[in-house]
Design a protein around this motif. Structure first.
Motif, PDB file in Angstrom:
ATOM      1  N   SER A   9       7.070  42.700  44.967  1.00 49.81           N
ATOM      2  CA  SER A   9       6.311  41.689  44.228  1.00 49.81           C
ATOM      3  C   SER A   9       5.436  42.337  43.160  1.00 49.81           C
ATOM      4  CB  SER A   9       5.453  40.870  45.175  1.00 49.81           C
ATOM      5  OG  SER A   9       4.551  41.723  45.864  1.00 49.81           O
ATOM      6  N   SER A  10       5.260  43.653  43.226  1.00 50.37           N
ATOM      7  CA  SER A  10       4.479  44.357  42.213  1.00 50.37           C
ATOM      8  C   SER A  10       5.085  45.740  41.971  1.00 50.37           C
ATOM      9  CB  SER A  10       3.019  44.486  42.643  1.00 50.37           C
ATOM     10  OG  SER A  10       2.928  45.243  43.832  1.00 50.37           O
ATOM     11  N   PRO A  36       2.290  42.650  38.502  1.00 49.18           N
ATOM     12  CA  PRO A  36       3.353  41.838  39.105  1.00 49.18           C
ATOM     13  C   PRO A  36       4.718  42.277  38.584  1.00 49.18           C
ATOM     14  CG  PRO A  36       1.556  40.440  38.364  1.00 49.18           C
ATOM     15  CD  PRO A  36       1.278  41.822  37.836  1.00 49.18           C
ATOM     16  N   ALA A  37       5.708  42.236  39.432  1.00 44.51           N
ATOM     17  CA  ALA A  37       7.063  42.645  39.044  1.00 44.51           C
ATOM     18  C   ALA A  37       7.607  41.788  37.908  1.00 44.51           C
ATOM     19  CB  ALA A  37       7.990  42.591  40.246  1.00 44.51           C
ATOM     20  N   SER A  38       7.067  40.593  37.735  1.00 40.77           N
ATOM     21  CA  SER A  38       7.541  39.700  36.675  1.00 40.77           C
ATOM     22  C   SER A  38       7.033  40.109  35.292  1.00 40.77           C
ATOM     23  CB  SER A  38       7.116  38.264  36.974  1.00 40.77           C
ATOM     24  OG  SER A  38       5.702  38.177  37.007  1.00 40.77           O
ATOM     25  N   PHE A  39       6.050  41.010  35.218  1.00 42.29           N
ATOM     26  CA  PHE A  39       5.528  41.445  33.921  1.00 42.29           C
ATOM     27  C   PHE A  39       6.525  42.392  33.264  1.00 42.29           C
ATOM     28  CE2 PHE A  39       0.594  41.086  34.221  1.00 42.29           C
ATOM     29  CZ  PHE A  39       0.706  39.770  34.607  1.00 42.29           C
ATOM     30  N   CYS A  40       6.797  42.172  31.983  1.00 43.98           N
ATOM     31  CA  CYS A  40       7.652  43.087  31.237  1.00 43.98           C
ATOM     32  C   CYS A  40       6.824  44.307  30.826  1.00 43.98           C
ATOM     33  CB  CYS A  40       8.259  42.397  30.022  1.00 43.98           C
ATOM     34  SG  CYS A  40       7.053  41.933  28.766  1.00 43.98           S
TER      35      CYS A  40
END
Length: 76
Positions: A9-10, A36-40
Motif C-alpha cells: 500500500s506504500s 502511497p503506492a498510487s503516487f507516481c
C-alpha cells in the motif's frame, strides 16, 4: 491471491537534492519518504519539493533524485 502476494500500500524512497538555503547558499539535502503506492514518481518528487520548501529551502524539481528504497526506515 494471498496476503503475502498483495501489492504494497506504500513505497519507500531515498532521495537527495541540491538546494539553496537563504542566508547560507547552496546545500545538499537527503532523506527518506514513504508514499502511497498510487503516487507516481512525479507526485513523490513534488511532495519532497513541497517539504523542502516548507523548511525554507529553494529547490527545483530537476534537482531532486529519487531511489526506490524498499528497506528504508526498517531495522536491519
Amino acid at each position: 491471491m494471498t496476503s503475502a502476494n498483495a501489492a504494497p500500500s506504500s513505497i519507500a524512497y531515498a532521495w537527495h537534492a541540491h538546494v539553496s538555503v537563504p542566508g547560507e547558499g547552496p546545500g545538499f539535502a537527503h532523506g527518506t519518504v514513504t508514499a502511497p503506492a498510487s503516487f507516481c514518481w512525479t507526485r513523490v518528487t513534488r511532495e519532497v519539493a513541497a517539504w523542502l520548501r516548507s523548511q525554507g529551502s529553494s529547490v527545483q524539481l530537476a534537482d531532486i533524485h529519487l531511489i526506490l528504497a524498499p528497506n528504508a526506515g526498517k531495522a536491519v
